[in-house]
Write an enzyme that holds these catalytic residues in place. Structure first.
Site, PDB file in Angstrom:
ATOM      1  N   ASP A 178      -7.152  12.187  10.196  1.00  0.00           N
ATOM      2  CA  ASP A 178      -6.181  11.121  10.512  1.00  0.00           C
ATOM      3  C   ASP A 178      -5.559  10.963   9.194  1.00  0.00           C
ATOM      4  OD1 ASP A 178      -4.806   8.597  10.609  1.00  0.00           O
ATOM      5  OD2 ASP A 178      -6.161   8.003  12.014  1.00  0.00           O
ATOM      6  N   LYS A 203       3.133   3.454  12.000  1.00  0.00           N
ATOM      7  CA  LYS A 203       3.119   3.102  10.730  1.00  0.00           C
ATOM      8  C   LYS A 203       4.195   3.654   9.523  1.00  0.00           C
ATOM      9  CE  LYS A 203      -0.765   1.024  12.173  1.00  0.00           C
ATOM     10  NZ  LYS A 203      -0.788   1.499  13.732  1.00  0.00           N
TER      11      LYS A 203
END
Length: 385
Positions: A178, A203
């Site tokens: 990630d 994000k």
């Protein structure tokens, strides 16, 4: 199409490594939003290359092209959320397969593992992957993948990606990373040996707190083929308009990441000296235990930091008093946000596990935005009192 060119990441954020696909003849500088569910066929047995937007859509494909180029992958798949991407990734595995995952994960990923993956008979072992011997000690005969966040959310632990990749290759298992916090601007896991990269595109990739998205990126044809089958079958693809928002957001990724980092470094140093702050967790501080590892595997430190204050009362006071910084549960946008992990991002994690990771009533997390750094510091100073 011509061969891919060597370009700076700033240019790739805007154009990708190659010319965009010629699907529009108007000369529009901004890539068009193809807000359609279906596509007409010229005749029986003939196709424009598009059939149904669950399968393919020009706007989504352009977004995927840019992300794949940024991460140095051969394919990127855009999903309706980061969790949709992770869920689809775990569909690569079958019952009784064993996964080793970072113990300090985003709470939503832990919720997925505990309530969905285990129900589907995947075996999960949590390990401190910042310690490579912990990875090795958890490998079993049925281990199929290592899943890591680096840096972790919210304790900012760093895993040596190259070491983890070496372990994975020797055992014939996948490494999934990630990369949401650092983005391909500061870290490229595929170049370090990872097989799949995960992003919550909500994000930093989007960067404006105005849409939700997720990505899976790979540099292997066989994995790409499996993931393409899964996204087609499960239907988690990103919508055309949200794909366009990602395209727009990524144009300024390089500029934003530099400012996020500049502000975060200043705030980390300010917090270190404040009498009510007990500890600061930021990978850009030289005293961070993995500072040298991060310097080796990345080109920067990003805009995420956590800090521990001297009491629960102080933590709640900060959350109540901040004015420029907003008390909200997300990260990676232009606006600075402060989060209380124990009640927000990690509320569904059992108390014992939270405490074990250091996620308690005194821990706060900041997604440092791109506002003026001195104004952000002033806001924190008045909120801490």
């Amino acid at each position: 199409m011509r061969a891919k060119r060597n370009q700076s990441i700033e240019t790739i954020c805007i154009h990708g490594k190659d010319l965009r696909r010629a699907v529009d003849n108007t000369g529009a500088v901004s890539f068009p939003i193809y807000q359609t569910a279906a596509y007409a066929h010229p005749a029986v047995g003939e196709s424009t290359g598009y059939d149904y937007s669950r399968l393919q859509n020009p706007t989504r494909e352009e977004t995927e092209r840019i992300v794949a180029d940024l991460e140095e992958g051969i394919d990127a798949l855009a999903f309706s959320s980061g969790m949709a991407a992770i869920t689809t990734c775990f569909e690569l595995f079958k019952p009784n397969d064993h996964l080793i995952v970072t113990d300090d994960l985003y709470g939503g990923t832990i919720r997925l593992l505990e309530h969905v993956s285990k129900k589907n008979a995947l075996e999960i072992s949590y390990a401190d992957t910042s310690q490579s011997d912990h990875i090795i000690s958890n490998i079993k005969d049925n281990t199929v993948a290592i899943y890591i966040e680096t840096p972790t959310n919210p304790m900012m632990k760093v895993t040596d990606i190259a070491k983890a990749a070496k372990i994975a290759r020797e055992k014939g298992i996948l490494l999934i990373v990630d990369n949401t916090f650092l983005t391909p601007y500061f870290q490229k896991p595929l170049l370090l040996g990872a097989d799949i990269v995960v992003h919550s595109g909500t994000k930093y990739l989007c960067g404006h707190n105005d849409t939700i998205a997720g990505f899976l990126v790979t540099n292997q044809d066989v994995i790409s083929e499996k993931l393409r089958f899964l996204i087609k079958t499960t239907g988690g693809g990103l919508s055309p308009f949200d794909s366009w928002l990602l395209l727009r957001g990524m144009k300024t990724l390089a500029l934003r990441m530099e400012k996020h980092q500049q502000n975060a470094i200043s705030i980390a140093h300010f917090l270190k000296e404040h009498k009510k702050v007990a500890q600061v967790y930021y990978i850009g501080l030289s005293e961070h235990p993995s500072y040298e590892i991060q310097n080796r595997q990345g080109s920067g430190y990003g805009g995420m930091l956590s800090f521990r204050v001297n009491s629960e009362k102080t933590a709640k006071q900060v959350l109540q008093r901040v004015r420029l910084i907003q008390f909200a549960e997300s990260l990676g946008g232009t606006e600075s946000l402060i989060t209380y992990p124990i009640y927000q991002t990690h509320a569904d994690v059992v108390e014992e596990k939270r405490k074990e990771q250091g996620i308690d009533e005194c821990l706060l997390r900041i997604s440092v935005g791109i506002e003026n750094e001195m104004e952000l510091i002033a806001d924190l100073n008045q909120a801490l009192g």
